[in-house]
Design a protein around this motif. Structure first.
Motif, PDB file in Angstrom:
ATOM      1  N   ASP A 382       0.755  -1.610  -0.092  1.00 28.20           N
ATOM      2  CA  ASP A 382       0.080  -0.156   0.162  1.00 28.20           C
ATOM      3  C   ASP A 382       0.992   1.191  -0.258  1.00 28.20           C
ATOM      4  O   ASP A 382       0.030   2.935  -0.304  1.00 28.20           O
ATOM      5  CB  ASP A 382      -0.399  -0.117   1.401  1.00 28.20           C
ATOM      6  CG  ASP A 382      -1.990  -1.121   1.309  1.00 28.20           C
ATOM      7  OD1 ASP A 382      -2.075  -1.419   0.011  1.00 28.20           O
ATOM      8  OD2 ASP A 382      -2.691  -1.220   1.612  1.00 28.20           O
ATOM      9  N   GLU A 383       1.950   1.106   0.733  1.00 31.67           N
ATOM     10  CA  GLU A 383       2.865   2.640   0.702  1.00 31.67           C
ATOM     11  C   GLU A 383       4.197   2.444  -0.881  1.00 31.67           C
ATOM     12  O   GLU A 383       3.853   4.071  -0.578  1.00 31.67           O
ATOM     13  CB  GLU A 383       3.854   2.246   1.444  1.00 31.67           C
ATOM     14  CG  GLU A 383       4.725   1.211   1.401  1.00 31.67           C
ATOM     15  CD  GLU A 383       4.622   0.097   1.957  1.00 31.67           C
ATOM     16  OE1 GLU A 383       5.661  -1.020   2.500  1.00 31.67           O
ATOM     17  OE2 GLU A 383       3.177  -0.035   2.536  1.00 31.67           O
ATOM     18  N   ILE A 384       3.674   2.282  -2.038  1.00 33.05           N
ATOM     19  CA  ILE A 384       4.388   2.292  -2.832  1.00 33.05           C
ATOM     20  C   ILE A 384       3.174   3.058  -3.888  1.00 33.05           C
ATOM     21  O   ILE A 384       2.250   2.657  -4.332  1.00 33.05           O
ATOM     22  CB  ILE A 384       4.241   1.109  -3.531  1.00 33.05           C
ATOM     23  CG1 ILE A 384       5.230  -0.318  -3.039  1.00 33.05           C
ATOM     24  CG2 ILE A 384       5.457   1.313  -4.783  1.00 33.05           C
ATOM     25  CD1 ILE A 384       5.497  -1.783  -3.623  1.00 33.05           C
ATOM     26  N   ALA A 385       3.898   3.812  -4.639  1.00 33.40           N
ATOM     27  CA  ALA A 385       2.888   4.678  -5.735  1.00 33.40           C
ATOM     28  C   ALA A 385       1.998   3.870  -6.832  1.00 33.40           C
ATOM     29  O   ALA A 385       1.266   4.627  -6.842  1.00 33.40           O
ATOM     30  CB  ALA A 385       3.677   5.749  -5.625  1.00 33.40           C
ATOM     31  N   LEU A 386       2.377   2.876  -6.475  1.00 37.15           N
ATOM     32  CA  LEU A 386       1.842   2.459  -7.932  1.00 37.15           C
ATOM     33  C   LEU A 386       0.873   1.681  -7.644  1.00 37.15           C
ATOM     34  O   LEU A 386      -0.360   1.274  -8.510  1.00 37.15           O
ATOM     35  CB  LEU A 386       2.938   1.239  -8.938  1.00 37.15           C
ATOM     36  CG  LEU A 386       3.331   0.037  -9.803  1.00 37.15           C
ATOM     37  CD1 LEU A 386       3.878   0.304 -10.697  1.00 37.15           C
ATOM     38  CD2 LEU A 386       2.338  -0.322  -9.443  1.00 37.15           C
ATOM     39  N   CYS A 387       0.633   1.421  -6.568  1.00 36.17           N
ATOM     40  CA  CYS A 387      -0.620   0.628  -5.800  1.00 36.17           C
ATOM     41  C   CYS A 387      -1.432   1.396  -6.206  1.00 36.17           C
ATOM     42  O   CYS A 387      -2.680   1.434  -6.087  1.00 36.17           O
ATOM     43  CB  CYS A 387      -0.611   0.148  -4.454  1.00 36.17           C
ATOM     44  SG  CYS A 387      -1.098  -0.289  -3.758  1.00 36.17           S
ATOM     45  N   THR A 388      -1.694   2.866  -5.160  1.00 37.00           N
ATOM     46  CA  THR A 388      -2.387   3.586  -5.682  1.00 37.00           C
ATOM     47  C   THR A 388      -2.904   4.799  -7.124  1.00 37.00           C
ATOM     48  O   THR A 388      -3.894   5.001  -6.982  1.00 37.00           O
ATOM     49  CB  THR A 388      -2.878   4.450  -4.165  1.00 37.00           C
ATOM     50  OG1 THR A 388      -1.315   5.100  -3.937  1.00 37.00           O
ATOM     51  CG2 THR A 388      -3.073   3.685  -3.556  1.00 37.00           C
ATOM     52  N   GLU A 389      -1.382   5.327  -7.547  1.00 36.41           N
ATOM     53  CA  GLU A 389      -1.415   6.390  -8.469  1.00 36.41           C
ATOM     54  C   GLU A 389      -1.850   5.850  -9.475  1.00 36.41           C
ATOM     55  O   GLU A 389      -1.234   4.429 -10.266  1.00 36.41           O
ATOM     56  CB  GLU A 389       0.071   6.938  -8.023  1.00 36.41           C
ATOM     57  CG  GLU A 389      -0.266   7.559  -6.530  1.00 36.41           C
ATOM     58  CD  GLU A 389       0.899   8.620  -6.823  1.00 36.41           C
ATOM     59  OE1 GLU A 389       2.461   8.364  -7.331  1.00 36.41           O
ATOM     60  OE2 GLU A 389       1.214   8.847  -5.717  1.00 36.41           O
ATOM     61  N   GLU A 390      -2.222   6.391 -10.527  1.00 40.96           N
ATOM     62  CA  GLU A 390      -2.440   5.854 -12.333  1.00 40.96           C
ATOM     63  C   GLU A 390      -1.010   5.977 -12.994  1.00 40.96           C
ATOM     64  O   GLU A 390      -0.214   6.994 -12.885  1.00 40.96           O
ATOM     65  CB  GLU A 390      -2.927   6.871 -12.658  1.00 40.96           C
ATOM     66  CG  GLU A 390      -3.805   6.355 -14.341  1.00 40.96           C
ATOM     67  CD  GLU A 390      -4.990   7.441 -14.676  1.00 40.96           C
ATOM     68  OE1 GLU A 390      -5.399   6.515 -15.646  1.00 40.96           O
ATOM     69  OE2 GLU A 390      -4.477   7.904 -14.644  1.00 40.96           O
ATOM     70  N   THR A 391      -0.544   4.239 -13.272  1.00 37.30           N
ATOM     71  CA  THR A 391       0.772   4.468 -14.176  1.00 37.30           C
ATOM     72  C   THR A 391       0.710   5.566 -15.615  1.00 37.30           C
ATOM     73  O   THR A 391       1.589   6.061 -16.329  1.00 37.30           O
ATOM     74  CB  THR A 391       1.511   3.593 -13.753  1.00 37.30           C
ATOM     75  OG1 THR A 391       1.225   3.028 -12.400  1.00 37.30           O
ATOM     76  CG2 THR A 391       2.917   3.491 -15.047  1.00 37.30           C
ATOM     77  N   PHE A 392      -0.261   5.160 -15.886  1.00 37.99           N
ATOM     78  CA  PHE A 392      -1.339   5.508 -17.270  1.00 37.99           C
ATOM     79  C   PHE A 392       0.117   4.662 -19.222  1.00 37.99           C
ATOM     80  O   PHE A 392       0.758   5.565 -19.474  1.00 37.99           O
ATOM     81  CB  PHE A 392      -0.812   6.661 -17.750  1.00 37.99           C
ATOM     82  CG  PHE A 392      -2.164   7.102 -18.667  1.00 37.99           C
ATOM     83  CD1 PHE A 392      -3.426   6.976 -18.483  1.00 37.99           C
ATOM     84  CD2 PHE A 392      -1.719   7.709 -19.384  1.00 37.99           C
ATOM     85  CE1 PHE A 392      -4.174   6.687 -19.654  1.00 37.99           C
ATOM     86  CE2 PHE A 392      -2.579   8.086 -20.559  1.00 37.99           C
ATOM     87  CZ  PHE A 392      -4.533   8.387 -20.443  1.00 37.99           C
ATOM     88  N   GLY A 393       0.810   3.999 -18.439  1.00 38.84           N
ATOM     89  CA  GLY A 393       1.643   2.919 -19.254  1.00 38.84           C
ATOM     90  C   GLY A 393       1.423   1.339 -19.243  1.00 38.84           C
ATOM     91  O   GLY A 393       0.443   0.812 -19.118  1.00 38.84           O
TER      92      GLY A 393
END
Length: 520
Positions: A382-393
Motif C-alpha cells: 500500500d505504501e508504494i505509489a504504483l499501488c494507488t496512483e495511475e501509472t498510465f503505461g
C-alpha cells in the motif's frame, strides 16, 4: 520486419493541414510536434492565443445559429456520411494517428471503429432523442406539457493525446448533432489527427466554420476557451479536471469531465483462466497501457493466483513490440520521453520498496526511443505509489485475495471509479459483483470494450474519475438546454374568483387523493 512511416511524406501532409485551417497567422510562434516512433520532428503547430480563441468561438457561434435552424434529420445525414467516410479513408487516418502517438496500428484502428460506431449510433438515434416529447401534466387532461431541447450554443472540447481521434470526434458528434458549434483544443502532441478529422467532417457535409480548432499550449488556450464557450468537455488528469471544473463553476457553465482511473480487475474463484488471461493482456497493455480504462490492479483468488500468474506472464512475453505500421505489432510506443520517464519512475520506485518484477520493467530504446516493455509486478504494498496512483503505461500488478468480499473491498479502496472488470463463469454472480463495484462502467468477462463499445449506454466515472457521461441519451442531451412548455387548457391554476380559498383547497385535496389512487 515492421513497415516504418515515411516521415518526410507525413511532414508534407501535416504542413498542408495547418495551412488549410489554422487561425493563427505566420507571426505566431510554433510548437514542434515529434514523431513518437523515431523522436524526430514532424512539423510545427501554431501556438494559439486568447485572440485566436475569441475568433474561433465567434465563427462557431455564427455558424451554429444557421446549423441549428436545419432540420435534425439533415444534420444527422452528415454523420451517416462520416460513418462510411472514416472507414473508407482509414489508411491515411491510421498513418497520421500512428505518426503522432506511436501506438500500434490495431490500437489506432480501435479509434476509427469508435468514431464510425458513434457516428452511426447518433445519426440513427439522435433525432428521436432531440424530438419534442410529451410529459405528464399537473392536472390530467387539463395540463398539456411538452419537453424540448435547444442547443447550448458553442461547446468547447479539450482533448487528450492518448486517443486523439476517438476523444475528439466522438465527443464532437453529439455536440454538433444537437445544433451547437464546436471549438476544439487538441493536445499539442496530437493536433494533426484532429485537423485530419476535421477535413473528413467537412467532406461529409459539415459547414466549415462550425467546427473550429485552435492549437497551442493548454495554459494559453484552455482558460480563454472555458471563458468563451457555453459548455466544456474535457478528458485528462484529475488534477487538471478540478481546475477546469472550478473555472466552469465560476462561469456558471456545465461541464463533462472524464478523468483518471486506477482500474481493478477481479478474477473470481470460478473464472475461466483463458478468458481472464486474454482480458488481462488486453486490459493492461492495449495502447501501451495509455488508456484511462486500463487494468492496473488485478485481484486474483488465491486458488487460481499461481496458475493465472504463470499464464499471464507467458502471454505477455509473447507480445510483439514495435514502432511501425505492421499489423503484427501488439504494443507500440509511449507518447514522449517525458512520459517514459514517469513510467520508469513508477516501476523503479516500486522495486526499490520491495515489489517484484515478473516480466518487463525496462525501456527498449533499440525498438523505439520511448518504448517500454509490458510489465507485471507482484508484492506491491500500500505504501508504494504504483499501488494507488495511475501509472498510465504498460504496467500492472497482481494481488492475491482470499474471497469475493475481499476482492470487492480492495477494488473499491481507491479515490477513483472509472472502469472495472470481473471474471467468472457464473453470469448472475458476475453481474451482482459488478453492481457492488464503485465504477461507472464494469465489464463481466471483458476488459473494457464491452461497456465502452456499447454506445447506447452511458460511460463515465464515479468519485475522482469525473463528472458527466458520454454515450447514450446522456451523451447527447448534455449538450442541450432542456425547456418545458406547459399549456393549461382550463385557465390559470388558481381559485376562481367567486370560490373561497378554503373550498378551492378542499377541491384540490380531493383531486390529489383521487390521483394518488390512480394507476397512471
Amino acid at each position: 520486419m515492421a513497415t516504418t512511416l515515411d516521415v518526410e511524406t507525413e511532414r508534407d501532409e501535416f504542413e498542408r493541414l495547418v495551412d488549410g485551417v489554422t487561425l493563427a497567422g505566420d507571426d505566431r510562434e510554433g510548437i514542434e510536434v515529434v514523431a513518437s516512433f523515431t523522436g524526430e520532428p514532424l512539423a510545427t503547430i501554431p501556438a494559439g492565443t486568447a485572440e485566436d480563441v475569441t475568433e474561433a468561438v465567434e465563427r462557431a457561434r455564427e455558424a451554429g445559429k444557421r446549423w441549428a435552424d436545419r432540420p435534425v434529420a439533415e444534420r444527422a445525414a452528415v454523420f451517416e456520411g462520416l460513418a462510411e467516410l472514416i472507414l473508407d479513408r482509414q489508411a491515411g487516418m491510421l498513418d497520421v494517428i500512428q505518426a503522432e502517438t506511436g501506438k500500434a496500428r490495431l490500437d489506432a484502428f480501435e479509434e476509427v471503429i469508435d468514431v464510425a460506431g458513434t457516428a452511426r449510433y447518433y445519426a440513427a438515434e439522435g433525432p428521436g432523442m432531440l424530438a419534442p416529447a410529451k410529459r405528464r401534466g399537473a392536472i390530467p387532461l387539463a395540463t398539456r406539457v411538452e419537453e424540448r431541447h435547444h442547443p447550448v450554443g458553442v461547446v468547447g472540447i479539450i482533448s487528450p493525446w492518448n486517443y486523439p481521434l476517438a476523444l475528439t470526434v466522438s465527443d464532437a458528434i453529439p455536440a454538433l448533432l444537437a445544433g451547437n458549434g464546436v471549438v476544439l483544443k487538441p493536445d499539442e502532441h496530437t493536433s494533426f489527427t484532429a485537423l485530419k478529422a476535421r477535413e473528413l467532417l467537412i467532406e461529409a457535409g459539415l459547414p466549415e466554420d462550425l467546427f473550429q480548432i485552435v492549437t497551442g499550449e493548454g495554459v494559453e488556450v484552455g482558460p480563454p476557451l472555458i471563458d468563451s464557450v457555453d459548455y466544456l468537455t474535457f478528458t485528462g488528469s484529475t488534477e487538471t479536471g478540478r481546475a477546469i471544473a472550478e473555472q466552469c463553476g465560476r462561469n456558471l457553465i456545465d461541464c463533462s469531465l472524464e478523468l483518471g482511473g486506477k482500474n481493478p480487475m477481479l478474477v473470481l474463484d470460478d473464472a475461466d483462466l483463458g478468458k481472464a488471461v486474454r482480458g488481462a493482456v488486453v486490459g493492461s497493455f492495449n495502447n501501451a497501457g495509455q488508456l484511462c480504462l486500463a487494468a492496473e490492479r488485478i485481484y486474483v483468488h488465491e486458488s487460481l493466483r499461481e496458475e493465472f500468474t504463470e499464464r499471464f506472464v507467458a502471454a505477455t512475453e509473447s507480445l510483439t513490440l514495435g514502432t511501425g505500421t505492421d499489423w503484427g505489432i501488439d504494443v507500440g510506443s509511449l507518447i514522449s520521453a517525458e512520459h517514459l520517464g514517469r513510467v520508469e519512475d513508477h516501476v523503479d520506485d516500486a522495486v526499490e520498496k520491495g515489489a517484484t518484477v515478473l516480466t518487463g520493467g525496462q525501456a527498449r530504446p533499440e525498438v523505439g526511443p520511448y518504448v517500454y516493455e509490458p510489465t507485471i509486478l507482484t508484492d506491491v504494498t500500500d505504501e508504494i505509489a504504483l499501488c494507488t496512483e495511475e501509472t498510465f503505461g504498460p504496467v500492472t500488478a497482481i494481488y492475491g485475495v482470499e474471497s469475493e468480499a475481499e476482492a470487492i473491498e480492495r477494488a473499491n479502496d481507491t479515490d477513483y471509479g472509472l472502469n472495472a472488470s470481473v471474471y467468472t463463469e457464473d453470469s448472475e454472480r458476475g453481474r451482482e459483483v459488478a453492481a457492488r463495484i464503485e465504477a461507472g462502467t464494469v465489464n463481466v468477462n471483458d476488459a473494457y470494450v464491452a461497456s465502452y463499445g456499447s454506445v447506447d449506454a452511458p460511460m463515465g466515472g464515479f468519485k475522482d474519475s469525473g463528472v458527466g457521461r458520454r454515450h447514450g441519451r446522456e451523451g447527447l442531451l448534455k449538450y442541450t438546454e432542456a425547456q418545458t412548455i406547459a399549456e393549461q387548457r382550463t385557465g390559470p391554476n388558481a381559485p376562481p374568483g367567486p370560490v373561497p380559498n378554503e373550498w378551492y383547497a378542499k377541491g384540490m385535496t380531493a383531486l390529489m387523493r383521487l390521483l394518488n389512487r390512480s394507476p397512471f
